[in-house]
Design an enzyme around this catalytic site. Structure first.
Site, PDB file in Angstrom:
ATOM      1  N   VAL A 112       0.861  -1.169   0.000  1.00 14.81           N
ATOM      2  CA  VAL A 112       0.000   0.000   0.000  1.00 14.81           C
ATOM      3  C   VAL A 112       0.901   1.225   0.000  1.00 14.81           C
ATOM      4  O   VAL A 112       1.665   1.435   0.943  1.00 14.81           O
ATOM      5  CB  VAL A 112      -0.948  -0.007   1.220  1.00 14.81           C
ATOM      6  CG1 VAL A 112      -1.770   1.261   1.261  1.00 14.81           C
ATOM      7  CG2 VAL A 112      -1.847  -1.226   1.204  1.00 14.81           C
ATOM      8  N   LEU A 113       0.822   2.008  -1.084  1.00 15.42           N
ATOM      9  CA  LEU A 113       1.728   3.132  -1.267  1.00 15.42           C
ATOM     10  C   LEU A 113       1.134   4.480  -0.885  1.00 15.42           C
ATOM     11  O   LEU A 113       1.869   5.451  -0.731  1.00 15.42           O
ATOM     12  CB  LEU A 113       2.196   3.187  -2.729  1.00 15.42           C
ATOM     13  CG  LEU A 113       2.946   1.958  -3.219  1.00 15.42           C
ATOM     14  CD1 LEU A 113       3.247   2.078  -4.712  1.00 15.42           C
ATOM     15  CD2 LEU A 113       4.220   1.748  -2.424  1.00 15.42           C
ATOM     16  N   SER A 114      -0.191   4.555  -0.756  1.00 21.03           N
ATOM     17  CA  SER A 114      -0.806   5.834  -0.418  1.00 21.03           C
ATOM     18  C   SER A 114      -1.825   5.628   0.697  1.00 21.03           C
ATOM     19  O   SER A 114      -2.169   4.510   1.038  1.00 21.03           O
ATOM     20  CB  SER A 114      -1.493   6.453  -1.639  1.00 21.03           C
ATOM     21  OG  SER A 114      -2.723   5.799  -1.883  1.00 21.03           O
ATOM     22  N   GLY A 115      -2.307   6.738   1.231  1.00 25.58           N
ATOM     23  CA  GLY A 115      -3.271   6.683   2.319  1.00 25.58           C
ATOM     24  C   GLY A 115      -4.712   6.655   1.851  1.00 25.58           C
ATOM     25  O   GLY A 115      -5.621   6.906   2.650  1.00 25.58           O
ATOM     26  N   SER A 116      -4.961   6.317   0.599  1.00 27.60           N
ATOM     27  CA  SER A 116      -6.326   6.377   0.070  1.00 27.60           C
ATOM     28  C   SER A 116      -7.281   5.381   0.725  1.00 27.60           C
ATOM     29  O   SER A 116      -8.487   5.564   0.669  1.00 27.60           O
ATOM     30  CB  SER A 116      -6.338   6.172  -1.451  1.00 27.60           C
ATOM     31  OG  SER A 116      -5.977   4.852  -1.774  1.00 27.60           O
TER      32      SER A 116
END
Length: 140
Positions: free
Chosen positions: A1-5
Site C-alpha cells: 500500500v503506497l498511499s493513504g487512500s
C-alpha cells in the site's frame, strides 16, 4: 500500500493479500485490487457494480470523491483477503539495490558457512579412522 487512500482500513506500508476472484462474484463494498494502467495497481472499494457494462465504480475509503473512471472487469486482479502491516516497507527495502545486496550477501555467507561446517565435520570424522579406514580406539 503506497498511499493513504484506504486509511484507516489499510495503512501505508502494509502488504495486502489478494485472492483471484471472478468479477461477477464481486459485490458492492468489496475491496478489490485492479490495474489502473499497465504499470499502476490500485486497491479500492467497490461503490457500484454495473453488470451491463461489466465494470465497477470504485473509491478509496479516505478519498472524498469516487475514482475518475469505471474499472472494467478485465482490469480486476482480485479481492483483498487480508493485510500484513509494515510488510510492504520491508519488501520495498529488500527489493531495492541495497536490500538485494544484503540478502545476496547473507545467502552467500550461509552457503560458505555450511560448506565450512561440512568440511570440518568430514575432517573430524576422518581423524578418528586409521589407515585401514577402521575406527581407531585408543586405550590407556
Amino acid at each position: 500500500v503506497l498511499s493513504g487512500s484506504m486509511e484507516p482500513v489499510f495503512h501505508v506500508g502494509s502488504m495486502v493479500y489478494v485472492r483471484k476472484t471472478e468479477p461477477s462474484e464481486l459485490q458492492t463494498g468489496d475491496v478489490i485490487t485492479f490495474y489502473l494502467t499497465e504499470d499502476t495497481i490500485v486497491t479500492h472499494r467497490i461503490l457500484e457494480k454495473n453488470a451491463e457494462t461489466q465494470s465497477f465504480q470504485t473509491k478509496g475509503d479516505a478519498n472524498e470523491n469516487a475514482d475518475g473512471g469505471a474499472v472494467p472487469y478485465s482490469a480486476v486482479i482480485g479481492k483483498v483477503v487480508f493485510q500484513i502491516p509494515f510488510l510492504g516497507y520491508i519488501y520495498g527495502y529488500l527489493s531495492g539495490g541495497v536490500g538485494l545486496m544484503i540478502v545476496g550477501g547473507g545467502l552467500i555467507f550461509l552457503i560458505v558457512l555450511s560448506l565450512l561446517l561440512d568440511a570440518r565435520k568430514s575432517h573430524v570424522q576422518d581423524r578418528g579412522k586409521g589407515e585401514s579406514g577402521n575406527e581407531v580406539v585408543h586405550a590407556k
